[in-house]
Write a protein that holds these residues in place. Sequence first.
Motif, PDB file in Angstrom:
ATOM      1  N   ALA A 109       2.583  34.309 -15.065  1.00 18.76           N
ATOM      2  CA  ALA A 109       2.032  34.377 -13.763  1.00 18.76           C
ATOM      3  C   ALA A 109       1.909  35.884 -13.535  1.00 18.76           C
ATOM      4  CB  ALA A 109       3.327  33.813 -12.831  1.00 18.76           C
ATOM      5  N   HIS A 110       2.195  36.759 -14.447  1.00 19.72           N
ATOM      6  CA  HIS A 110       2.048  38.168 -14.307  1.00 19.72           C
ATOM      7  C   HIS A 110       0.744  38.736 -15.192  1.00 19.72           C
ATOM      8  CE1 HIS A 110       5.318  38.705 -11.859  1.00 19.72           C
ATOM      9  NE2 HIS A 110       6.115  37.748 -12.721  1.00 19.72           N
ATOM     10  N   LYS A 111       0.254  37.649 -15.874  1.00 17.49           N
ATOM     11  CA  LYS A 111      -0.665  38.142 -17.097  1.00 17.49           C
ATOM     12  C   LYS A 111      -1.940  39.000 -16.574  1.00 17.49           C
ATOM     13  CE  LYS A 111      -4.255  34.593 -17.756  1.00 17.49           C
ATOM     14  NZ  LYS A 111      -5.092  35.386 -17.311  1.00 17.49           N
ATOM     15  N   GLY A 112      -2.902  39.452 -17.374  1.00 18.66           N
ATOM     16  CA  GLY A 112      -4.025  40.467 -16.914  1.00 18.66           C
ATOM     17  C   GLY A 112      -4.976  39.436 -16.651  1.00 18.66           C
ATOM     18  N   ASP A 113      -5.883  39.954 -15.497  1.00 16.03           N
ATOM     19  CA  ASP A 113      -6.821  38.970 -14.843  1.00 16.03           C
ATOM     20  C   ASP A 113      -8.203  38.827 -15.729  1.00 16.03           C
ATOM     21  OD1 ASP A 113      -8.012  41.433 -14.586  1.00 16.03           O
ATOM     22  OD2 ASP A 113      -8.391  40.889 -12.339  1.00 16.03           O
ATOM     23  N   TYR A 114      -8.080  39.855 -16.914  1.00 21.59           N
ATOM     24  CA  TYR A 114      -9.389  39.785 -17.761  1.00 21.59           C
ATOM     25  C   TYR A 114      -9.360  38.725 -18.877  1.00 21.59           C
ATOM     26  CZ  TYR A 114      -6.068  42.488 -20.436  1.00 21.59           C
ATOM     27  OH  TYR A 114      -4.778  43.008 -21.319  1.00 21.59           O
ATOM     28  N   TYR A 115      -8.095  38.011 -19.093  1.00 15.82           N
ATOM     29  CA  TYR A 115      -8.123  37.204 -20.171  1.00 15.82           C
ATOM     30  C   TYR A 115      -7.418  35.751 -19.775  1.00 15.82           C
ATOM     31  CZ  TYR A 115      -3.204  38.658 -20.758  1.00 15.82           C
ATOM     32  OH  TYR A 115      -1.897  38.787 -20.527  1.00 15.82           O
ATOM     33  N   ASP A 116      -7.907  34.802 -20.461  1.00 20.40           N
ATOM     34  CA  ASP A 116      -7.492  33.339 -20.461  1.00 20.40           C
ATOM     35  C   ASP A 116      -6.256  33.064 -21.655  1.00 20.40           C
ATOM     36  OD1 ASP A 116      -8.783  32.772 -18.024  1.00 20.40           O
ATOM     37  OD2 ASP A 116     -10.510  32.379 -19.393  1.00 20.40           O
ATOM     38  N   ILE A 117      -5.317  32.222 -21.237  1.00 25.99           N
ATOM     39  CA  ILE A 117      -4.292  31.666 -22.222  1.00 25.99           C
ATOM     40  C   ILE A 117      -4.904  30.461 -22.679  1.00 25.99           C
ATOM     41  CG2 ILE A 117      -2.071  31.278 -23.168  1.00 25.99           C
ATOM     42  CD1 ILE A 117      -1.179  33.219 -20.884  1.00 25.99           C
ATOM     43  N   ALA A 118      -5.579  30.181 -23.888  1.00 31.09           N
ATOM     44  CA  ALA A 118      -6.227  28.998 -23.888  1.00 31.09           C
ATOM     45  C   ALA A 118      -5.838  28.162 -25.422  1.00 31.09           C
ATOM     46  CB  ALA A 118      -7.765  29.093 -23.970  1.00 31.09           C
ATOM     47  N   ASP A 119      -4.765  28.682 -26.126  1.00 32.69           N
ATOM     48  CA  ASP A 119      -4.188  28.032 -27.280  1.00 32.69           C
ATOM     49  C   ASP A 119      -3.368  26.932 -27.347  1.00 32.69           C
ATOM     50  OD1 ASP A 119      -1.636  29.114 -26.394  1.00 32.69           O
ATOM     51  OD2 ASP A 119      -1.747  30.942 -27.745  1.00 32.69           O
ATOM     52  N   GLY A 120      -2.940  26.515 -25.918  1.00 34.38           N
ATOM     53  CA  GLY A 120      -2.313  25.154 -25.725  1.00 34.38           C
ATOM     54  C   GLY A 120      -0.619  25.485 -25.972  1.00 34.38           C
ATOM     55  N   LEU A 121      -0.564  26.433 -26.270  1.00 34.18           N
ATOM     56  CA  LEU A 121       1.430  26.759 -26.312  1.00 34.18           C
ATOM     57  C   LEU A 121       1.728  26.631 -24.997  1.00 34.18           C
ATOM     58  CD1 LEU A 121       1.242  29.575 -28.881  1.00 34.18           C
ATOM     59  CD2 LEU A 121       1.549  27.272 -29.507  1.00 34.18           C
ATOM     60  N   PRO A 122       3.101  26.267 -25.023  1.00 36.84           N
ATOM     61  CA  PRO A 122       3.642  26.316 -23.600  1.00 36.84           C
ATOM     62  C   PRO A 122       3.607  27.819 -23.090  1.00 36.84           C
ATOM     63  CG  PRO A 122       5.134  25.579 -25.319  1.00 36.84           C
ATOM     64  CD  PRO A 122       3.815  26.018 -25.992  1.00 36.84           C
ATOM     65  N   GLN A 123       3.521  27.671 -21.743  1.00 35.08           N
ATOM     66  CA  GLN A 123       3.575  28.812 -20.976  1.00 35.08           C
ATOM     67  C   GLN A 123       4.868  28.809 -20.031  1.00 35.08           C
ATOM     68  OE1 GLN A 123      -0.277  29.766 -19.063  1.00 35.08           O
ATOM     69  NE2 GLN A 123      -1.321  28.636 -20.626  1.00 35.08           N
TER      70      GLN A 123
END
Length: 124
Positions: A109-123
């Motif tokens: 929820a605190h990740k940077g706005d300049y990237y997406d997490i798209a590897d399918g791993l749990p978040q």
Amino acid sequence: MHTGSCLCGAISFTVSAPLKGPDACHCSQCRKQSGHYWASTDVQRSDLAITGEEHVRWYQSSPRVRRGFCSTCGSFLFWDPPHRESMAVAMGAFDQPTDTHLHVHIFTAHKGDYYDIADGLPQE
């Protein structure tokens, strides 16, 4: 047995146990200190031997956690909650191969706005 060091080699370490699957922390403190998200693995203190401890500098980043870095080259190596029997060690500081794979993203929820997490791993 796994080995690693900081960028300049003033600090080296050995872990005498298999490494757990690392996590990627996206909290603002890890991002500000590392320049992006920070991947680490928890290591039992009894399995971690550090050489060059006189070069480790500690920054108390919160009341319960300190962060260890090299006083010579600035490499961010350790995330240490002194009240626990383990501390996190930076995956990027380990010599290859580590025989691990990233297994979870935390504080997304605190990740940077300049990237997406798209590897399918749990978040989390």
